[in-house]
Design an enzyme around this catalytic site. Structure first.
Site, short mmCIF file in Angstrom:
data_model
loop_
_atom_site.label_atom_id
_atom_site.label_comp_id
_atom_site.label_asym_id
_atom_site.label_seq_id
_atom_site.Cartn_x
_atom_site.Cartn_y
_atom_site.Cartn_z
N TYR A 1 34.61 -43.35 22.52
CA TYR A 1 33.84 -44.41 23.18
C TYR A 1 32.55 -44.69 22.43
O TYR A 1 32.08 -43.90 21.62
CB TYR A 1 33.54 -44.05 24.64
N CYS A 2 32.00 -45.86 22.71
CA CYS A 2 30.70 -46.28 22.18
C CYS A 2 29.97 -47.01 23.30
O CYS A 2 30.19 -46.70 24.47
CB CYS A 2 30.87 -47.15 20.94
N ARG A 3 29.17 -47.97 22.98
CA ARG A 3 28.43 -48.71 24.02
C ARG A 3 29.34 -49.67 24.78
O ARG A 3 29.34 -49.70 26.00
CB ARG A 3 27.27 -49.47 23.40
#
Length: 122
Positions: A73-75
């Site tokens: 995941y990221c932002r």
């Protein structure tokens, strides 16, 4: 990693599906990878996530187990999607992008530096 791997569509999971996946798997049966920058991670991250910024991924790839399912995941899901392509290109068996990233996550978040063993709070 072949350049064709950059165009391979990968598996995506909604945050609720990812939470369910983590709930039904023990710690050590999967890995959770945060590919944002350190400052973003410090503000908020998922419990048990390992931080390897997407630009450092190729040089730190040996810190991950290619045989374990890897949730990334990221932002908002863009950097994590690119990271998934890199991981798949490096032979990782099962790579899953958490759609919408941490912005779409509706669950426990931690702040501060990396914390191991907090997965049971998800």
């Amino acid at each position: 990693m072949g350049w064709m791997s950059l165009f391979t569509s990968g598996r995506n999971m909604l945050p609720a599906e990812a939470r369910s996946f983590m709930k039904h798997h023990r710690v050590g049966e999967y890995q959770l990878l945060d590919v944002r920058q350190f400052k973003e991670y410090e503000l908020a991250h998922l419990p048990g996530a390992v931080l390897i910024p997407v630009l450092d991924l190729t040089t730190r790839i040996t810190e991950l187990d290619p045989q374990l399912p890897t949730l990334v995941y990221c932002r908002n899901g863009l950097r994590s999607r690119a990271a998934c392509q890199v991981l798949r290109g490096c032979g990782f068996a099962e790579v899953i992008n958490i759609s919408g990233g941490i912005r779409a996550w509706n669950g426990l978040l931690l702040s501060g530096q990396e914390t191991k063993g907090m997965e049971f709070f998800i």
